[in-house]
Write a protein that holds these residues in place. Structure first.
Motif, short mmCIF file in Angstrom:
data_model
loop_
_atom_site.label_atom_id
_atom_site.label_comp_id
_atom_site.label_asym_id
_atom_site.label_seq_id
_atom_site.Cartn_x
_atom_site.Cartn_y
_atom_site.Cartn_z
N CYS A 105 46.97 33.89 48.58
CA CYS A 105 45.53 34.11 48.69
C CYS A 105 44.95 33.53 49.98
O CYS A 105 43.77 33.73 50.28
CB CYS A 105 44.80 33.53 47.48
SG CYS A 105 44.99 34.52 45.99
N TYR A 116 37.53 40.41 47.23
CA TYR A 116 37.75 39.82 45.91
C TYR A 116 39.17 40.08 45.47
O TYR A 116 39.74 41.14 45.74
CB TYR A 116 36.80 40.40 44.86
CG TYR A 116 35.38 39.95 45.02
CD1 TYR A 116 34.96 38.73 44.48
CD2 TYR A 116 34.46 40.72 45.72
CE1 TYR A 116 33.66 38.30 44.65
CE2 TYR A 116 33.15 40.30 45.88
CZ TYR A 116 32.76 39.09 45.33
OH TYR A 116 31.46 38.66 45.50
N VAL A 118 41.39 40.32 41.93
CA VAL A 118 41.21 40.53 40.49
C VAL A 118 42.57 40.60 39.82
O VAL A 118 43.58 40.90 40.46
CB VAL A 118 40.39 41.81 40.20
CG1 VAL A 118 38.96 41.68 40.71
CG2 VAL A 118 41.05 43.04 40.81
N PHE A 132 45.93 31.41 36.86
CA PHE A 132 44.72 31.93 37.50
C PHE A 132 43.58 30.92 37.43
O PHE A 132 42.87 30.72 38.42
CB PHE A 132 44.34 33.29 36.90
CG PHE A 132 45.22 34.39 37.40
CD1 PHE A 132 45.06 34.92 38.67
CD2 PHE A 132 46.23 34.90 36.60
CE1 PHE A 132 45.88 35.91 39.15
CE2 PHE A 132 47.07 35.91 37.06
CZ PHE A 132 46.89 36.41 38.34
N PHE A 137 40.19 31.12 39.75
CA PHE A 137 39.73 32.41 39.23
C PHE A 137 38.84 32.16 38.02
O PHE A 137 39.03 31.19 37.28
CB PHE A 137 40.92 33.29 38.82
CG PHE A 137 41.62 33.93 39.98
CD1 PHE A 137 41.52 35.29 40.20
CD2 PHE A 137 42.41 33.17 40.85
CE1 PHE A 137 42.18 35.89 41.26
CE2 PHE A 137 43.07 33.76 41.91
CZ PHE A 137 42.96 35.11 42.12
N GLU A 138 37.89 33.06 37.82
CA GLU A 138 37.03 33.00 36.64
C GLU A 138 37.33 34.18 35.74
O GLU A 138 37.66 35.27 36.22
CB GLU A 138 35.56 33.05 37.05
CG GLU A 138 35.11 31.85 37.86
CD GLU A 138 33.63 31.94 38.24
OE1 GLU A 138 32.93 32.87 37.77
OE2 GLU A 138 33.20 31.08 39.01
N PHE A 153 40.22 38.60 35.33
CA PHE A 153 40.00 37.47 36.21
C PHE A 153 39.50 37.96 37.57
O PHE A 153 39.88 39.04 38.01
CB PHE A 153 41.29 36.69 36.41
CG PHE A 153 41.73 35.90 35.22
CD1 PHE A 153 41.44 34.55 35.14
CD2 PHE A 153 42.44 36.49 34.20
CE1 PHE A 153 41.84 33.79 34.03
CE2 PHE A 153 42.86 35.76 33.10
CZ PHE A 153 42.56 34.41 33.02
N LYS A 154 38.70 37.11 38.23
CA LYS A 154 38.18 37.47 39.54
C LYS A 154 37.95 36.21 40.37
O LYS A 154 37.57 35.16 39.84
CB LYS A 154 36.85 38.22 39.37
CG LYS A 154 36.20 38.70 40.65
CD LYS A 154 34.93 39.48 40.32
CE LYS A 154 34.17 39.91 41.51
NZ LYS A 154 32.92 40.60 41.14
N LYS A 155 38.18 36.36 41.68
CA LYS A 155 37.94 35.26 42.62
C LYS A 155 37.53 35.84 43.95
O LYS A 155 38.12 36.83 44.41
CB LYS A 155 39.20 34.42 42.79
CG LYS A 155 39.06 33.28 43.77
CD LYS A 155 40.36 32.51 43.92
CE LYS A 155 40.23 31.39 44.95
NZ LYS A 155 41.47 30.64 45.10
#
Length: 158
Positions: A105, A116, A118, A132, A137-138, A153-155
């Motif tokens: 990342c 982003y 995911v 994650f 990640f959220e 999940f996303k960051k």
């Protein structure tokens, strides 16, 4: 885990290794597509992936030995990249999944295109959820895919 971990881009010579890892029962059990497929089909897919300048694949090595892989596929949404990650068979639980995610990342070429990151993770896949979450990640949603409850999940790529 030692301090001699390095990340490198996929190479043509990784095709067979990635296929063998992907076909292992432990990896297939946690994959959305858990069916077996031929090496010839994988080879065609791999060649197309390697030609695509919007796709990114990395290998994590420990003292020069491959231990994990991660793949970033561009989604239909501009700047969004979907992540697929797995460790070499029999090497799960050693922290390699988290480390390959952390290092990949930060790749400058990937960050030049990604806004982003995911991922979709089976709700019962506790190790992947931890990987994650540990990497910032959220959980942004959940859904059901086939017979699986899936967390999204996303960051932000920074």
């Amino acid at each position: 885990m030692t301090n001699s971990l390095t990340l490198r881009p996929w190479q043509e010579s990784d095709c067979r290794m990635i296929y063998d890892w992907r076909m292992s029962p432990e990896v297939r059990a946690k994959s959305f597509n858990n069916k077996e497929f031929s090496y010839e089909d994988h080879k065609k897919w791999f060649e197309n992936f390697m030609k695509n300048n919007l796709s990114f694949g990395f290998i994590l090595e420990n003292s020069g030995n491959p231990v994990a892989q991660i793949r970033f596929d561009k989604t239909k949404i501009e700047g969004y990249y979907n992540i697929s990650i797995f460790t070499a068979p029999n090497l799960s639980g050693k922290g390699y999944g988290s480390k390959v995610l952390e290092l990949a990342c930060k790749d400058k070429n990937l960050l030049a295109k990604a806004k982003y990151f995911v991922a979709e993770v089976f709700d019962d896949n506790i190790p992947s959820k931890k990987i994650f979450l540990k990497n910032g990640f959220e959980i942004t949603g959940e859904t059901d895919i086939d017979e699986h409850h899936v967390l999204l999940f996303k960051k932000k790529a920074i």
